[in-house]
Design a protein around this motif. Structure first.
Motif, PDB file in Angstrom:
ATOM      1  N   ALA A  27       0.441  -0.166   2.207  1.00 21.66           N
ATOM      2  CA  ALA A  27       1.035  -1.395   1.446  1.00 21.66           C
ATOM      3  C   ALA A  27       2.425  -1.291   1.787  1.00 21.66           C
ATOM      4  O   ALA A  27       2.910  -2.517   1.933  1.00 21.66           O
ATOM      5  N   ALA A  28       2.925  -0.559   2.013  1.00 21.22           N
ATOM      6  CA  ALA A  28       4.571  -0.488   2.464  1.00 21.22           C
ATOM      7  C   ALA A  28       4.657  -1.236   3.669  1.00 21.22           C
ATOM      8  O   ALA A  28       5.425  -2.032   4.038  1.00 21.22           O
ATOM      9  N   ARG A  29       3.788  -0.772   4.465  1.00 19.92           N
ATOM     10  CA  ARG A  29       3.888  -1.340   6.204  1.00 19.92           C
ATOM     11  C   ARG A  29       3.675  -2.913   6.087  1.00 19.92           C
ATOM     12  O   ARG A  29       4.331  -3.480   6.578  1.00 19.92           O
ATOM     13  N   VAL A  30       2.556  -3.447   5.128  1.00 14.92           N
ATOM     14  CA  VAL A  30       2.257  -4.643   5.365  1.00 14.92           C
ATOM     15  C   VAL A  30       3.111  -5.580   4.373  1.00 14.92           C
ATOM     16  O   VAL A  30       3.439  -6.786   4.443  1.00 14.92           O
ATOM     17  N   ALA A  31       3.948  -4.871   3.288  1.00 16.04           N
ATOM     18  CA  ALA A  31       4.939  -5.485   2.664  1.00 16.04           C
ATOM     19  C   ALA A  31       5.892  -6.172   3.593  1.00 16.04           C
ATOM     20  O   ALA A  31       6.500  -7.063   3.385  1.00 16.04           O
ATOM     21  N   GLU A  32       6.183  -5.510   4.758  1.00 19.03           N
ATOM     22  CA  GLU A  32       7.298  -5.978   5.613  1.00 19.03           C
ATOM     23  C   GLU A  32       7.073  -6.940   6.363  1.00 19.03           C
ATOM     24  O   GLU A  32       7.732  -7.694   6.747  1.00 19.03           O
ATOM     25  N   LEU A  33       5.609  -7.407   6.033  1.00 18.10           N
ATOM     26  CA  LEU A  33       5.015  -8.699   6.752  1.00 18.10           C
ATOM     27  C   LEU A  33       4.917  -9.635   5.497  1.00 18.10           C
ATOM     28  O   LEU A  33       4.469 -10.808   6.002  1.00 18.10           O
ATOM     29  N   GLY A  34       5.332  -9.531   4.439  1.00 19.37           N
ATOM     30  CA  GLY A  34       5.397 -10.204   3.178  1.00 19.37           C
ATOM     31  C   GLY A  34       4.016 -10.293   2.656  1.00 19.37           C
ATOM     32  O   GLY A  34       3.671 -11.577   2.278  1.00 19.37           O
ATOM     33  N   LEU A  35       3.128  -9.347   2.802  1.00 18.54           N
ATOM     34  CA  LEU A  35       1.894  -9.277   2.418  1.00 18.54           C
ATOM     35  C   LEU A  35       1.462  -8.266   1.547  1.00 18.54           C
ATOM     36  O   LEU A  35       2.175  -7.150   1.537  1.00 18.54           O
ATOM     37  N   SER A  36       0.349  -8.222   0.696  1.00 15.19           N
ATOM     38  CA  SER A  36      -0.215  -7.155  -0.002  1.00 15.19           C
ATOM     39  C   SER A  36      -1.472  -6.633   0.767  1.00 15.19           C
ATOM     40  O   SER A  36      -2.042  -7.307   1.550  1.00 15.19           O
ATOM     41  N   PRO A  37      -1.947  -5.354   0.563  1.00 10.30           N
ATOM     42  CA  PRO A  37      -2.923  -4.841   0.980  1.00 10.30           C
ATOM     43  C   PRO A  37      -4.368  -6.086   0.637  1.00 10.30           C
ATOM     44  O   PRO A  37      -5.203  -6.297   1.541  1.00 10.30           O
ATOM     45  N   ALA A  38      -4.435  -6.450  -0.706  1.00 10.18           N
ATOM     46  CA  ALA A  38      -5.312  -7.485  -0.796  1.00 10.18           C
ATOM     47  C   ALA A  38      -5.263  -8.674   0.091  1.00 10.18           C
ATOM     48  O   ALA A  38      -6.379  -9.312   0.381  1.00 10.18           O
TER      49      ALA A  38
END
Length: 155
Positions: A27-38
């Motif tokens: 979740a922390a990694r994809v938040a950097e892409l502006g996304l949530s895991p969902a």
């Protein structure tokens, strides 16, 4: 008391502990892409089956179609997903990634590969393959749908 006695014992607990840890780090990694895991899960499912309907996505996720609409709206507004009227049934929409959505999925793929490499860095390639095969066996035995996180049913 030895250190090993202080450790929780049991596969189920360790799977839950590692799952929560891995999910939080992802979740922390994809938040950097502006996304949530969902968001990532939805994009992935659309990328693997372009043109699928919102109804088929809802069925695979185990949620009502109206929930899928609400989940897709932010991805549509962000320009990552587009809904196209079905040529076969004008009442339905087909889901496709946009060019930007495809580019973002390449970033997600790199992020996911780095995430998995970090999580399994203590394993040899053979051990990693063995762990993957064993986890797939357990997931299959439990009737889990491949590639679909059970958390969608709660969202």
């Amino acid at each position: 008391m030895s250190e090993s006695r202080n450790r929780p014992i049991g596969v189920a607990f360790l799977l839950a502990q590692l799952g929560a840890h891995a999910a939080g780090r992802f979740a922390a990694r994809v938040a950097e892409l502006g996304l949530s895991p969902a968001d990532v899960g939805l994009l992935r499912m659309i990328a693997f089956q372009p043109g699928r309907s919102q109804q088929s996505l809802a069925a695979d996720l185990g949620v009502v179609p109206s929930r899928v609409t609400a989940m897709l709206d932010p991805l549509d507004r962000a320009g990552l997903v587009e809904r196209r009227r079905s040529a076969g049934d004008r009442r339905n929409h087909e889901l496709h990634l946009t060019a930007e959505g495809t580019r973002v999925m390449e970033d997600v793929k790199r992020t996911a590969m780095a995430h998995e490499a970090d999580l399994t860095s203590c394993l040899s390639p053979d051990q990693r393959g063995q762990l993957l095969a064993l986890l797939e066996l357990v997931a299959d035995d439990q009737g889990l749908t491949p590639g679909v996180h059970p958390g969608y049913r709660r969202s």
